[in-house]
Design a protein around this motif. Sequence first.
Motif, PDB file in Angstrom:
ATOM      1  N   ARG A  12       0.842  -1.194   0.000  1.00  0.00           N
ATOM      2  CA  ARG A  12       0.000   0.000   0.000  1.00  0.00           C
ATOM      3  C   ARG A  12       0.876   1.242   0.000  1.00  0.00           C
ATOM      4  O   ARG A  12       1.686   1.427   0.900  1.00  0.00           O
ATOM      5  CB  ARG A  12      -0.920  -0.038   1.210  1.00  0.00           C
ATOM      6  N   ARG A  19      -0.218   6.338  -3.508  1.00  0.00           N
ATOM      7  CA  ARG A  19      -0.968   6.482  -4.759  1.00  0.00           C
ATOM      8  C   ARG A  19      -1.890   5.304  -5.052  1.00  0.00           C
ATOM      9  O   ARG A  19      -3.025   5.500  -5.472  1.00  0.00           O
ATOM     10  CB  ARG A  19      -0.004   6.644  -5.935  1.00  0.00           C
ATOM     11  N   GLN A  20      -1.394   4.083  -4.902  1.00  0.00           N
ATOM     12  CA  GLN A  20      -2.159   2.889  -5.233  1.00  0.00           C
ATOM     13  C   GLN A  20      -1.786   1.757  -4.294  1.00  0.00           C
ATOM     14  O   GLN A  20      -0.821   1.854  -3.546  1.00  0.00           O
ATOM     15  CB  GLN A  20      -1.881   2.436  -6.670  1.00  0.00           C
ATOM     16  N   TRP A  43      -3.619  -4.036  -9.342  1.00  0.00           N
ATOM     17  CA  TRP A  43      -3.505  -2.878  -8.473  1.00  0.00           C
ATOM     18  C   TRP A  43      -4.888  -2.282  -8.289  1.00  0.00           C
ATOM     19  O   TRP A  43      -5.794  -2.512  -9.078  1.00  0.00           O
ATOM     20  CB  TRP A  43      -2.515  -1.843  -9.010  1.00  0.00           C
ATOM     21  N   THR A  44      -5.018  -1.507  -7.252  1.00  0.00           N
ATOM     22  CA  THR A  44      -6.289  -0.890  -6.917  1.00  0.00           C
ATOM     23  C   THR A  44      -6.009   0.456  -6.244  1.00  0.00           C
ATOM     24  O   THR A  44      -4.856   0.852  -6.119  1.00  0.00           O
ATOM     25  CB  THR A  44      -7.117  -1.837  -6.013  1.00  0.00           C
ATOM     26  N   TYR A  45      -7.064   1.122  -5.815  1.00  0.00           N
ATOM     27  CA  TYR A  45      -6.887   2.431  -5.185  1.00  0.00           C
ATOM     28  C   TYR A  45      -6.120   2.277  -3.870  1.00  0.00           C
ATOM     29  O   TYR A  45      -6.024   1.203  -3.302  1.00  0.00           O
ATOM     30  CB  TYR A  45      -8.243   3.079  -4.923  1.00  0.00           C
ATOM     31  N   SER A  46      -5.611   3.379  -3.395  1.00  0.00           N
ATOM     32  CA  SER A  46      -4.947   3.387  -2.095  1.00  0.00           C
ATOM     33  C   SER A  46      -5.776   4.211  -1.130  1.00  0.00           C
ATOM     34  O   SER A  46      -6.174   5.328  -1.434  1.00  0.00           O
ATOM     35  CB  SER A  46      -3.557   4.001  -2.207  1.00  0.00           C
ATOM     36  N   ARG A  47      -6.022   3.641   0.031  1.00  0.00           N
ATOM     37  CA  ARG A  47      -6.751   4.396   1.049  1.00  0.00           C
ATOM     38  C   ARG A  47      -5.943   5.606   1.484  1.00  0.00           C
ATOM     39  O   ARG A  47      -6.468   6.583   1.985  1.00  0.00           O
ATOM     40  CB  ARG A  47      -7.097   3.513   2.242  1.00  0.00           C
ATOM     41  N   SER A  54      -4.359   7.683  -0.435  1.00  0.00           N
ATOM     42  CA  SER A  54      -4.471   8.820  -1.341  1.00  0.00           C
ATOM     43  C   SER A  54      -5.629   9.723  -0.942  1.00  0.00           C
ATOM     44  O   SER A  54      -5.653  10.896  -1.310  1.00  0.00           O
ATOM     45  CB  SER A  54      -4.659   8.337  -2.784  1.00  0.00           C
ATOM     46  N   GLU A  55      -6.596   9.181  -0.203  1.00  0.00           N
ATOM     47  CA  GLU A  55      -7.763   9.964   0.179  1.00  0.00           C
ATOM     48  C   GLU A  55      -7.912  10.122   1.688  1.00  0.00           C
ATOM     49  O   GLU A  55      -8.669  10.959   2.143  1.00  0.00           O
ATOM     50  CB  GLU A  55      -9.021   9.308  -0.387  1.00  0.00           C
TER      51      GLU A  55
END
Length: 119
Positions: free
Chosen positions: A80, A83-84, A103-107, A109-110
């Motif tokens: 993790r 960014r991703q 790959w997927t979103y990164s918690r 980043s938000e």
Amino acid sequence: MFLLVVSVLLNVYHFGKDYWVGMYTPNEKDQVILSEMVQLVVESEEYQKLMETEKVYAIAASVDRNKGGRYPFHYGVSVRTDRQTYIFYCQDKSCSSMAVGEWTYSRYSEEEPVLPLKE
């Protein structure tokens, strides 16, 4: 009759719960394998390149027997970053090396990191 129905339902519930949790929860053997896989990820070229470009916050190993893969393809290591989230899998049956499979979103980043990490 009522007690028989309740007893059967409770047994089905407990069996189903144990089965479902076992699909995603590593046992002792799995934990050893996953620990070695984390080491392979850290030593991989892809991870080294990733560390140069992104900030790594966490590495987590997981097992997913529900996706239909056989040993060692139902194991994954998530890296993790800010960014991703990169998920590394074994490249072959002997699991001699690891590569990014998805790959997927990164918690991160938000959201803020869980621990009060210094930047």
